[in-house]
Design a protein around this motif. Structure first.
Motif, PDB file in Angstrom:
ATOM      1  N   GLU A  41       0.822  -1.213   0.000  1.00 41.93           N
ATOM      2  CA  GLU A  41       0.000   0.000   0.000  1.00 41.93           C
ATOM      3  C   GLU A  41       0.856   1.263   0.000  1.00 41.93           C
ATOM      4  OE1 GLU A  41      -2.696  -0.860   3.200  1.00 41.93           O
ATOM      5  OE2 GLU A  41      -4.329  -1.239   1.776  1.00 41.93           O
ATOM      6  N   ALA A  42       2.116   1.143   0.463  1.00 36.34           N
ATOM      7  CA  ALA A  42       3.008   2.304   0.492  1.00 36.34           C
ATOM      8  C   ALA A  42       3.515   2.678  -0.897  1.00 36.34           C
ATOM      9  CB  ALA A  42       4.189   2.031   1.426  1.00 36.34           C
ATOM     10  N   GLY A  43       3.253   1.839  -1.889  1.00 35.45           N
ATOM     11  CA  GLY A  43       3.637   2.179  -3.265  1.00 35.45           C
ATOM     12  C   GLY A  43       4.862   1.421  -3.752  1.00 35.45           C
ATOM     13  N   ILE A  44       5.001   1.395  -5.067  1.00 38.43           N
ATOM     14  CA  ILE A  44       6.053   0.608  -5.717  1.00 38.43           C
ATOM     15  C   ILE A  44       7.450   1.099  -5.316  1.00 38.43           C
ATOM     16  CG2 ILE A  44       7.045   0.001  -7.974  1.00 38.43           C
ATOM     17  CD1 ILE A  44       4.071   0.332  -9.038  1.00 38.43           C
ATOM     18  N   ASP A  45       7.662   2.416  -5.331  1.00 38.98           N
ATOM     19  CA  ASP A  45       8.981   2.969  -4.992  1.00 38.98           C
ATOM     20  C   ASP A  45       9.419   2.522  -3.625  1.00 38.98           C
ATOM     21  OD1 ASP A  45       8.875   4.262  -7.385  1.00 38.98           O
ATOM     22  OD2 ASP A  45       8.488   6.260  -6.552  1.00 38.98           O
ATOM     23  N   SER A  46       8.475   2.582  -2.688  1.00 40.06           N
ATOM     24  CA  SER A  46       8.775   2.231  -1.307  1.00 40.06           C
ATOM     25  C   SER A  46       9.111   0.743  -1.184  1.00 40.06           C
ATOM     26  CB  SER A  46       7.585   2.622  -0.428  1.00 40.06           C
ATOM     27  OG  SER A  46       7.590   1.890   0.759  1.00 40.06           O
ATOM     28  N   VAL A  47       8.365  -0.109  -1.900  1.00 39.52           N
ATOM     29  CA  VAL A  47       8.633  -1.550  -1.845  1.00 39.52           C
ATOM     30  C   VAL A  47      10.030  -1.837  -2.405  1.00 39.52           C
ATOM     31  CG1 VAL A  47       7.952  -3.825  -2.736  1.00 39.52           C
ATOM     32  CG2 VAL A  47       6.190  -2.211  -1.970  1.00 39.52           C
ATOM     33  N   LEU A  48      10.361  -1.221  -3.541  1.00 36.89           N
ATOM     34  CA  LEU A  48      11.672  -1.472  -4.157  1.00 36.89           C
ATOM     35  C   LEU A  48      12.801  -0.942  -3.267  1.00 36.89           C
ATOM     36  CD1 LEU A  48      10.933  -0.757  -7.934  1.00 36.89           C
ATOM     37  CD2 LEU A  48      11.149  -2.974  -6.800  1.00 36.89           C
ATOM     38  N   GLU A  49      12.549   0.183  -2.631  1.00 36.08           N
ATOM     39  CA  GLU A  49      13.547   0.757  -1.729  1.00 36.08           C
ATOM     40  C   GLU A  49      13.835  -0.198  -0.563  1.00 36.08           C
ATOM     41  OE1 GLU A  49      13.216   4.786   0.631  1.00 36.08           O
ATOM     42  OE2 GLU A  49      12.915   5.099  -1.540  1.00 36.08           O
ATOM     43  N   ARG A  50      12.755  -0.716   0.013  1.00 39.61           N
ATOM     44  CA  ARG A  50      12.938  -1.660   1.130  1.00 39.61           C
ATOM     45  C   ARG A  50      13.623  -2.947   0.679  1.00 39.61           C
ATOM     46  NH1 ARG A  50       7.919  -2.467   2.823  1.00 39.61           N
ATOM     47  NH2 ARG A  50       7.364  -0.582   1.693  1.00 39.61           N
ATOM     48  N   MET A  51      13.296  -3.372  -0.555  1.00 34.60           N
ATOM     49  CA  MET A  51      13.943  -4.558  -1.089  1.00 34.60           C
ATOM     50  C   MET A  51      15.452  -4.333  -1.194  1.00 34.60           C
ATOM     51  SD  MET A  51      13.601  -6.288  -4.818  1.00 34.60           S
ATOM     52  CE  MET A  51      11.859  -6.609  -4.797  1.00 34.60           C
ATOM     53  N   LEU A  52      15.851  -3.167  -1.719  1.00 37.84           N
ATOM     54  CA  LEU A  52      17.269  -2.859  -1.874  1.00 37.84           C
ATOM     55  C   LEU A  52      17.963  -2.779  -0.518  1.00 37.84           C
ATOM     56  CD1 LEU A  52      16.972  -0.295  -4.776  1.00 37.84           C
ATOM     57  CD2 LEU A  52      18.352  -2.389  -4.832  1.00 37.84           C
ATOM     58  N   GLU A  53      17.263  -2.231   0.469  1.00 39.73           N
ATOM     59  CA  GLU A  53      17.847  -2.131   1.811  1.00 39.73           C
ATOM     60  C   GLU A  53      18.112  -3.513   2.399  1.00 39.73           C
ATOM     61  OE1 GLU A  53      15.672   2.053   3.029  1.00 39.73           O
ATOM     62  OE2 GLU A  53      15.224   0.247   4.227  1.00 39.73           O
ATOM     63  N   VAL A  54      17.125  -4.405   2.257  1.00 38.07           N
ATOM     64  CA  VAL A  54      17.283  -5.723   2.873  1.00 38.07           C
ATOM     65  C   VAL A  54      18.355  -6.525   2.126  1.00 38.07           C
ATOM     66  CG1 VAL A  54      15.372  -6.927   1.695  1.00 38.07           C
ATOM     67  CG2 VAL A  54      16.002  -7.617   3.978  1.00 38.07           C
ATOM     68  N   VAL A  55      18.442  -6.324   0.803  1.00 29.48           N
ATOM     69  CA  VAL A  55      19.478  -6.995   0.016  1.00 29.48           C
ATOM     70  C   VAL A  55      20.866  -6.506   0.455  1.00 29.48           C
ATOM     71  CG1 VAL A  55      20.509  -7.068  -2.297  1.00 29.48           C
ATOM     72  CG2 VAL A  55      18.078  -7.559  -2.006  1.00 29.48           C
ATOM     73  N   ALA A  56      20.992  -5.195   0.637  1.00 31.16           N
ATOM     74  CA  ALA A  56      22.278  -4.637   1.061  1.00 31.16           C
ATOM     75  C   ALA A  56      22.672  -5.162   2.436  1.00 31.16           C
ATOM     76  CB  ALA A  56      22.195  -3.111   1.061  1.00 31.16           C
ATOM     77  N   ALA A  57      21.677  -5.279   3.314  1.00 29.58           N
ATOM     78  CA  ALA A  57      21.954  -5.767   4.674  1.00 29.58           C
ATOM     79  C   ALA A  57      22.427  -7.220   4.641  1.00 29.58           C
ATOM     80  CB  ALA A  57      20.704  -5.626   5.543  1.00 29.58           C
ATOM     81  N   VAL A  58      21.773  -8.041   3.829  1.00 31.99           N
ATOM     82  CA  VAL A  58      22.164  -9.451   3.718  1.00 31.99           C
ATOM     83  C   VAL A  58      23.575  -9.556   3.145  1.00 31.99           C
ATOM     84  CG1 VAL A  58      21.710 -11.604   2.456  1.00 31.99           C
ATOM     85  CG2 VAL A  58      19.811 -10.341   3.496  1.00 31.99           C
ATOM     86  N   ARG A  59      23.829  -8.753   2.111  1.00 31.94           N
ATOM     87  CA  ARG A  59      25.123  -8.825   1.447  1.00 31.94           C
ATOM     88  C   ARG A  59      26.250  -8.417   2.395  1.00 31.94           C
ATOM     89  NH1 ARG A  59      26.367  -5.955  -4.352  1.00 31.94           N
ATOM     90  NH2 ARG A  59      28.200  -7.208  -4.901  1.00 31.94           N
TER      91      ARG A  59
END
Ligand SMILES: [Zn+2]
Length: 348
Positions: A41-59
């Motif tokens: 519901e927060a929108g596509i940009d927000s979902v992609l941003e969170r995805m990138l954050e979690v990917v960076a954290a895992v990496r």
């Protein structure tokens, strides 16, 4: 024998509820798994941003741990989608998403080749290459979760279809006069057996004052969802029990159709709803034995996935390794050197 030596990948499972990410090692172990809410519901940009954050954290965590660098990033997403162009089309289970160029947008932010595949195609790859369907030539994966979906291996290869949309088993008709599906179709199994469908049916029952068991739970503050239906059924509420039986019967009908159409050796059923309801497996096995064409239905295994909730992460290991350097997946697949191919490395 030609054997690809698989190298580690960063894997993301973009779900309707959660974004999960991890580093998947060549031995299929899952490292530094993290999850954040999808909150579409927060929108596509927000979902992609969170995805990138979690990917960076895992990496970062994997690197700090001394794990080898991933060779690519794989994203499992609800379908329908176009894996070649890397575009999520219009999934019923991600609100507001339409023609989103996920690979291009994510690829602009990470220095790795990025690949996109339907979550259920990823799952069938995990189970076929490394799980309970290993060694089979005809296998089907079905997920019964927020939605109902699937992936198909037929004759030893993934079934893709003209638009790479084959295997959307959730949208097979199991009740020609049934309810309207999230996709707009009528009587699809997803419209009866998915978590979304169960929640919707439970709400309708509550409104019609048709279930004392559900009403009691609703008064106690339980959210109206599939879990609530399960609790009410377990406590002996007849209407809730009937809702679930109808869902399992729809899954059984789906399995019968799949057996008659595709003549599989195994149907793997995963997803949160399947995981919590062993009765679903009893009904599916019973109905396949009773209602399939006799020969096709004999000996079909109906099993749980070996990789459980990690199935859509683990399947990205073979998918990313296979696609790196594959010209079908465009220039971005050349961003990293091709995976080492060792000729005749396996002996058994
Ligand atoms: Zn549908």
């Amino acid at each position: 024998v030609e054997q690809h030596v698989e190298r580690p990948v960063l894997a993301v499972d973009l779900g309707g509820t959660q974004i999960r990410a991890a580093l998947v090692a060549p031995d299929r172990t899952v490292h530094h798994r993290r999850a954040v809410p999808t909150d579409d519901e927060a929108g596509i940009d927000s979902v992609l941003e969170r995805m990138l954050e979690v990917v960076a954290a895992v990496r970062a965590a994997a690197a700090a741990d001394g794990l080898p660098e991933p060779i690519g990033l794989g994203i499992a997403s609800p379908g329908p989608l176009d894996p070649v162009r890397g575009v999520v089309l219009d999934p019923p289970n991600l609100r507001g998403w339409r023609d989103v160029s996920v690979v291009e947008r994510v690829g602009a932010q990470v220095d790795l080749p990025v690949f996109l595949e339907r979550d259920t195609n990823v799952a069938v790859m995990a189970e076929w290459r490394h799980g309970v369907a290993a060694g089979t030539a005809d296998a089907i994966y079905v997920t019964v979760s927020t939605g109902v979906g699937g992936g198909v291996i037929s004759g030893g290869r993934p079934l893709v279809g003209r638009d790479r949309m084959a295997g959307e088993v959730g949208h097979l008709v199991v009740d020609a006069d049934g309810p309207v599906c999230g996709c707009g179709g009528i009587g699809h199994v997803e419209a009866i057996a998915s978590g979304t469908a169960l929640a919707r049916s439970a709400s309708a029952l509550l409104e019609a004052d048709g279930s004392p068991g559900l009403a009691r739970l609703a008064r106690a503050g339980e959210p109206v969802d599939a879990k609530m239906v399960g609790i009410a059924a377990e406590a002996g509420d007849p209407a809730a029990t009937q809702l679930l039986e109808r869902a399992w019967t729809a899954v059984g009908a789906l399995c019968v159709s799949l057996v008659n159409l595709l003549n599989p050796e195994i149907i793997v059923i995963g997803g949160g709803i399947a995981e919590h309801h062993p009765r679903l497996f009893d009904v599916a096995r019973r109905d396949v034995a009773r209602h399939s064409l006799r020969r096709a239905g004999t000996g079909v295994r109906i099993e749980r996935p070996a990789f459980g909730p990690n199935v859509s992460l683990v399947g990205l290991l073979p998918i990313v390794n296979d696609r790196i350097g594959d010209p079908a997946f465009g220039a971005r697949s050349q961003a990293s050197p091709p995976a080492t191919v060792v000729q005749g490395a396996t002996s058994s």
